[in-house]
Enzyme design. Sequence first.
Site, short mmCIF file in Angstrom:
data_model
loop_
_atom_site.label_atom_id
_atom_site.label_comp_id
_atom_site.label_asym_id
_atom_site.label_seq_id
_atom_site.Cartn_x
_atom_site.Cartn_y
_atom_site.Cartn_z
N HIS A 115 14.68 13.31 12.33
CA HIS A 115 13.52 13.41 13.21
C HIS A 115 12.60 12.20 13.04
CE1 HIS A 115 11.47 15.95 9.85
NE2 HIS A 115 11.22 14.69 9.67
N HIS A 116 12.87 11.36 12.05
CA HIS A 116 12.13 10.10 11.91
C HIS A 116 12.72 9.03 12.83
CE1 HIS A 116 9.85 11.37 8.30
NE2 HIS A 116 10.93 12.10 8.06
N LYS A 173 3.26 30.11 3.74
CA LYS A 173 2.40 29.67 2.64
C LYS A 173 0.94 29.67 3.06
CE LYS A 173 5.31 27.08 -0.31
NZ LYS A 173 4.60 27.59 -1.45
N HIS A 208 13.00 12.10 3.70
CA HIS A 208 12.41 13.36 4.10
C HIS A 208 12.20 14.32 2.93
CE1 HIS A 208 10.33 15.73 6.84
NE2 HIS A 208 10.90 16.77 6.29
N ARG A 220 1.32 0.94 14.98
CA ARG A 220 1.00 0.76 13.56
C ARG A 220 1.49 -0.61 13.08
NH1 ARG A 220 5.40 4.73 10.52
NH2 ARG A 220 4.41 3.96 8.64
N HIS A 262 0.84 -1.19 0.00
CA HIS A 262 0.00 0.00 0.00
C HIS A 262 0.88 1.25 0.00
CE1 HIS A 262 -2.97 3.02 1.09
NE2 HIS A 262 -2.27 3.31 2.17
N TYR A 290 8.50 16.22 0.70
CA TYR A 290 8.34 17.54 0.08
C TYR A 290 8.21 17.43 -1.42
CZ TYR A 290 9.06 19.15 4.68
OH TYR A 290 8.90 19.33 6.03
N TRP A 314 6.89 0.11 4.11
CA TRP A 314 7.36 0.86 2.93
C TRP A 314 8.69 1.52 3.20
CZ3 TRP A 314 8.53 5.88 1.43
CH2 TRP A 314 8.35 6.87 2.40
N GLU A 341 11.69 13.43 0.12
CA GLU A 341 10.62 12.77 -0.63
C GLU A 341 9.24 13.30 -0.24
OE1 GLU A 341 10.39 10.65 -3.06
OE2 GLU A 341 8.29 10.04 -2.87
N THR A 379 6.37 27.11 5.98
CA THR A 379 5.07 26.51 5.73
C THR A 379 3.96 27.45 6.19
OG1 THR A 379 6.13 24.40 6.18
CG2 THR A 379 3.76 24.37 5.93
N ASP A 399 6.56 22.13 -26.29
CA ASP A 399 6.51 20.80 -25.70
C ASP A 399 7.53 20.76 -24.59
OD1 ASP A 399 6.58 17.80 -25.42
OD2 ASP A 399 5.25 17.95 -27.15
N SER A 424 13.51 6.49 -13.73
CA SER A 424 12.42 7.19 -14.39
C SER A 424 12.21 8.57 -13.76
CB SER A 424 11.14 6.35 -14.28
OG SER A 424 10.00 7.15 -14.29
N SER A 425 12.22 8.63 -12.43
CA SER A 425 12.04 9.91 -11.75
C SER A 425 13.15 10.89 -12.10
CB SER A 425 12.05 9.71 -10.24
OG SER A 425 10.84 9.20 -9.82
N SER A 442 -1.95 27.08 -5.13
CA SER A 442 -1.62 28.48 -5.41
C SER A 442 -2.19 28.95 -6.74
CB SER A 442 -0.11 28.68 -5.41
OG SER A 442 0.44 28.27 -4.20
#
Lengths: 300, 517
Positions: free
Chosen positions: B293-294, B322, B244, B441, B67, B248, B132, B246, B319, B96, B160-161, B259
Amino acid sequence: MSTDSNYYVPEPSKLPVLMALALGTMALGAGMWVRDEGFGVLAVGFLIMSAVMYVWFSTVIKENMAGMTNPQVKRSFVWGMSWFIFSEVMFFAVFFSALFYIRTLSLPWLGGEGDKSDMINLVWPGFQAEWPLMVNPDQVVGGEKFIGPHENMGFPGWGKLFGWLPLWNTIILLTSSVTVHFAHHAMKHNNRSKFNLWLAITVLLGAIFLVVQYVEYHEAYVEMGLTLSSGIYGTTFFMLTGFHGFHVTLGTFMLFVQLIRGFKGHFGADDQFGFEATSWYWHFVDVVWLGLFIFVYVLG
Amino acid sequence: MAYGPEKGIGRWLFSTNHKDIGTMYLWFSFAMFLLGGFFAMVIRAELFEPGMQIVNPEFFNQMTTMHGLVMVFGAIMPSFVGLANWLIPMQIGAPDMALPRLNNLSFWILPFGFTLLASTLFMEGGAPNFGWTFYAPLSTTYAPSTVNFFIFGVHIIGASSIMGSINIIATVLNLRAPGMTLMKMPLFVWTWLITAFLLVAVMPVLAGTVTMMLMDINFGTSFFDAAGGGDPVLFQHVFWFFGHPEVYIIILPAFGVVSAVIPTFSRKPLFGYSSMVYATSAIAFLSFIVWAHHMFTVGMPLAGELYFMYATMLIAVPTGVKVFNWITTMFRGSLTFETPMLYAIAFIILFTIGGFTGLMMAMAPVDIQYHDTYFIVSHFHYVMVAGAVFAMTSGIYYWLPKWTGKMYNEAMGKAQFWVSFIGFNIAFFPQHFLGLAGMPRRYADYSLQFAEWNMVSSIGAFMYGAAQLFFLYNVISTIIAGKPAPQEKTWEGAEGLEWTLSSPPPYHSFTTPPQVK
């Protein structure tokens, strides 16, 4: 910023989807290969990829010679190659970071430094942290999974300086960066024969580097007991120098292709992007080696 | 550029057109969204009641892992790449993307990569089951042997990314219309430029991480094995150095969409454009220096805990800039509440809730309580779903009339929004309570005290899942039977080059670059 009104947008092409097929096949094949299910699928994927890349690059070269790529398209190529090299920098950065983290933080902790020392001493009693790590934690408690090397690749002392292969390889690779620059200079002045000469010398130096590295690896495996599975020292040593060697192989091959193109009369004083991109790649590989020489060999 | 679309399947297989490739990205990501959503439904069905009912714990672990992987790498990321493909050339006045063939390669890698990843479900040993985040040694020493396919799948998906991002950077830096300076670009283009930079910077780190796993599993190295002098915690450092930024990568393009939508339906220009650009850049910079921080519970030195705690809290500043800018844009605007606007406002509210819980868990001593509980699950679903997915849905409703020339049914759109919004909150708000009460979890079964809220959560999840099928229906019925959309400007308050083109736009967006004043 765009001022040209006719940016070249290529027609629909079969190449990308075939390339994706090749990469998918290779991913499947590589997974099968490491699971000992043969390397046939991987080989097929590799063949398709090689064929597609050959056709793709020749298409781009033909388009360029037919004048379809204006300066704006070339700027896209310049950005493309620059950011590709940046991504490669980040790939090496993660392996260098692993080395620094282990040397300066986690290995001393394993050796009992820091506030977790009591627990560590229970798990690996008597383990001494040192770098290069010659005796692994596993060994001090009688394990045989990771056997440390008897010798390491560090600086052998001034007396053996000239027999120290990494020093020679540093000299070879630094020289090759200069010769590739001479080739570039020659092409900018439209001096084709000098270009071919200097580029051929660069390719040769790249090949010599690889031979020396092969000799060094052979010594490490056969005489020094230094292998991929001799603990974290062998792990970081082979992964860093190995990926670098892989990039040198690729770079040498790319330079060789440019050399063939030189013989075929491609390029001109202001039309040489294929070669320039390759030379950037080569300089990048050179800079990575300097990092390796300092952090893996001299300070190792 | 005389060619038009090819006939038949060749149009899609061999495309070099940013719109066709964008369409493929969007449909592919939606298919992955449904697949990942199906896995989520299995998870919530099993957790509907305490005890084991539907699946066994081993399969449950595969479900949570797949998932997460499918949603992050297969649904959310490609969906925003699809949006970028469609919009960036139209928003900067380009014909293009800069490298059209590379663009098609970036897309077509994904179906191969995810087929490989999903096929592990049917292999001996089952799919990856280590979460994951694939922490070592769960993903190395104790992993099923299908982990190798996962590793190589990640390699090609990452490639690819990287290629997609290089393309976006080259397009934005090189193909802007004359007069479009960097500080005149629409914010969606800005956020994608910065996102693409983040991707080029961290996808190779992910590639390096899985390569270390590969070597540890198959070739005897000891990166993550303390017996050989390595360290399993090293895995977490390198993973989160990717992981991390990722998050963002996922949320910045969502900021860009919001926006665009908020000013349109407020009929006012975006408040604080330049501060938005600087805030986005600041968030991107900070994302590189907060990763641990993870890992507050992993046993870092105190100095590390303190540094990562304070650095993380800093993110709240840009943040906040924004969020305040969006609110100020709406302030005294002449507001209307069409479906895209509803989604955008829901985004602001729910994303801010997710942001605040993020601030809570940024505090190291408090996080020790939250770590690996449903509080975390709730937090990141508020950011990923109510953040990224809501913004994405908003963007689809907003630009669908431009893309197809057909207008969606507003009443159906609003109904779909409310089912989605209510379902989402019923599913995830109670998970805050579950987490604070201590439910961990990634478990297939739980203690009886958690039963009520789990049942509520599952009901909400089914509702949210159904809302996505409703969304699919809305999109398809618009394409097939939607009323013609107003030409050029679908929304009276919309600004930007894409609204100067016809609806649907011509096959090659701007063959002659427009002048931007």
